[in-house]
Design a protein around this motif. Structure first.
Motif, short mmCIF file in Angstrom:
data_model
loop_
_atom_site.label_atom_id
_atom_site.label_comp_id
_atom_site.label_asym_id
_atom_site.label_seq_id
_atom_site.Cartn_x
_atom_site.Cartn_y
_atom_site.Cartn_z
N UNK A 1 2.05 6.57 -6.43
CA UNK A 1 2.23 5.21 -6.87
C UNK A 1 3.39 4.56 -6.10
N UNK A 2 4.42 5.34 -5.86
CA UNK A 2 5.55 4.79 -5.11
C UNK A 2 5.11 4.39 -3.70
N UNK A 3 4.25 5.20 -3.10
CA UNK A 3 3.75 4.87 -1.76
C UNK A 3 2.96 3.56 -1.76
N UNK A 4 2.27 3.27 -2.83
CA UNK A 4 1.54 2.00 -2.91
C UNK A 4 2.51 0.83 -3.07
N UNK A 5 3.54 1.00 -3.87
CA UNK A 5 4.53 -0.06 -4.07
C UNK A 5 5.24 -0.39 -2.76
N UNK A 6 5.60 0.64 -2.02
CA UNK A 6 6.30 0.42 -0.75
C UNK A 6 5.34 0.30 0.42
N UNK A 7 4.09 0.58 0.17
CA UNK A 7 3.02 0.55 1.18
C UNK A 7 3.33 1.46 2.36
N UNK A 8 3.79 2.66 2.03
CA UNK A 8 3.97 3.73 3.02
C UNK A 8 2.77 4.66 2.89
N UNK A 9 1.73 4.42 3.65
CA UNK A 9 0.51 5.20 3.53
C UNK A 9 0.49 6.43 4.42
N UNK A 10 1.34 6.46 5.45
CA UNK A 10 1.38 7.58 6.38
C UNK A 10 2.31 8.67 5.84
N UNK A 11 1.83 9.88 5.75
CA UNK A 11 2.62 10.97 5.17
C UNK A 11 3.72 11.49 6.09
N UNK A 12 3.75 11.09 7.35
CA UNK A 12 4.81 11.57 8.23
C UNK A 12 5.99 10.60 8.28
N UNK A 13 6.07 9.69 7.32
CA UNK A 13 7.15 8.71 7.20
C UNK A 13 7.25 7.78 8.40
#
Length: 143
Positions: A1-13
């Motif tokens: 959910x945090x990744x959706x809020x920040x829109x960081x979809x790539x797992x390698x940062x």
């Protein structure tokens, strides 16, 4: 959910991609418009969200002895992510009066009351595209 809020979809940062904003927005739209409001949203928001839209995007899950919910809550203090899980519940009713669902609602209310005593603000977070600038006068949810 945090990744959706920040829109960081790539797992390698890796850096966020501008095109990802619309993807995150589509997913957040589904979460925001789902109909089950018996758990985390239960004590946070009235049923009438027609004017500003819901300040909550959530996804529930349940089995006979399990009730779960994860949510993004748009507050005046910024977005809050809550993930709550119950198991081995004695109350196995499939109604909104289920004890675990009520408990999840009380938990969410306590979290939001503590972290954002000013309350909810559906417009404080850019649901359509978290990478876009937020509504004037509100906090930015993501770069």
């Amino acid at each position: 959910m945090e990744r959706l809020v920040t829109c960081h979809l790539d797992f390698d940062n890796a850096a966020q991609l501008p095109a990802d904003g619309k993807i995150c927005g589509a997913i957040l739209g589904m979460l925001r418009n789902q109909q089950d409001r018996d758990s985390l949203p239960r004590y946070l928001e009235t049923l009438d969200t027609s004017e500003a839209g819901s300040a909550i995007g959530n996804k529930t899950g349940a089995l006979n002895r399990v009730r779960n919910d994860v949510a993004i809550v748009s507050t005046k203090s910024g977005p809050v992510v809550i993930a709550a899980f119950t198991w081995e519940n004695a109350d196995q009713r499939w109604t909104g009066d289920n004890e675990a669902e009520q408990t999840l609602g009380k938990l969410a209310k306590a979290v939001v009351d503590r972290w954002s005593p000013q309350g909810l603000d559906a417009k404080a977070f850019s649901w359509e595209n978290p990478l876009a600038k937020s509504t004037p006068g509100s906090k930015t949810a993501a770069p």
